[in-house]
Design a protein around this motif. Structure first.
Motif: not given
Length: 283
Positions: A257-274
């Motif tokens: 889920x974090x990877x999908x949102x990272x791809x859509x927003x350009x935000x860091x995957x690690x931060x989104x996973x946290x």
């Protein structure tokens, strides 16, 4: 394989780009193919006759345009089995805002050789003049004439992060520029006209300033409008990011889920996973 210029052409279809202004822009290869073609499919025989006169040859021609293409196409396809058929437009590269693609499609389906002889194209030439980003561009040809259809077409591409390329006529130019400004925002743009001719011109400015410039004095000649891409998208809000992560986690594990949102927003995957793990614990 490129054939020697004095040999007969192999039967098939030859897509030949012709000048958009200065007749000297016709390539030697294009001139050779036109001089040796068994038949040339043309938009307007009067226009092509002038070009053939320029290179000192006469060849049989047949009309091929929007109004007769469906009727003429089967006969051309049949002739390609034993003859070299050249396809030209009045100016520029065939198939760009004209019905030629169906001829290519059917020629391939019939097993005929299809060869392109590249050359001038108004859309690309205008893009090089405009001084706007060229790494990504989207060609749209002529916009619809009716206002509602035109507005809908503009709305469809408003979010496309690329330079946009349109063809337009002089009488419609100012209104189209104004409508583009409304639908896309007042972006940087360019109006290129008479490309490669004596009075070649490329005027740059915002869409609204260009619309005002041409309101009282519609230009003559073939016109290409180049519109710059939209500005940087606004950074997503925290609430929107959380909503996207929560929705994605209804379908995927937190990491994916974090990877999908990272791809859509350009935000860091690690931060989104946290953040995803925090949301999961709070649920």
């Amino acid at each position: 394989m490129i054939q020697p210029l004095d040999e007969a052409l192999t039967p098939g279809l030859y897509i030949v780009a012709t000048p958009i202004g200065n007749l000297s822009d016709l390539s030697p290869r294009a001139a050779s193919v036109l001089a040796r073609a068994d038949l040339i499919a043309v938009e307007d025989s009067r226009v092509t006759a002038k070009l053939l006169q320029r290179i000192g040859t006469k060849r049989p021609m047949t009309p091929y345009h929007d109004h007769n293409a469906d009727k003429v196409r089967p006969g051309l396809i049949e002739r390609m089995g034993s003859q070299a058929i050249a396809l030209v437009s009045d100016a520029g590269t065939p198939l760009i805002s004209d019905p030629g693609f169906k001829l290519v499609r059917d020629a391939r389906a019939a097993g005929h050789v299809v060869t392109t002889i590249p050359g001038p194209c108004a859309a690309i030439a205008a893009l090089t003049l405009a001084g706007l980003p060229t790494d990504r561009f989207f060609f749209l040809g002529f916009l619809p004439a009716k206002e509602k259809a035109k507005a809908d077409a503009i709305a469809e591409v408003a979010a496309v992060r690329a330079t946009l390329i349109f063809y337009e006529s002089g009488p419609r130019l100012a209104a189209t520029l104004a409508q583009l400004a409304v639908g896309l925002g007042d972006r940087e743009a360019a109006v290129a006209r008479e490309i490669s001719k004596t009075f070649e011109q490329c005027v740059t400015g915002t869409l609204s300033s260009l619309a005002e410039r041409y309101e009282e004095a519609p230009p003559k000649g073939e016109i290409v409008v180049i519109v710059g891409p939209p500005g940087e998208a606004a950074a997503p809000q925290a609430a929107d990011i959380d909503a996207a992560l929560i929705e994605a986690m209804t379908r995927l594990p937190a990491a994916k889920a974090a990877g999908e949102v990272a791809k859509a927003t350009g935000l860091p995957r690690r931060d989104l996973y946290t953040r995803a793990m925090t949301l999961k614990d709070e649920a």
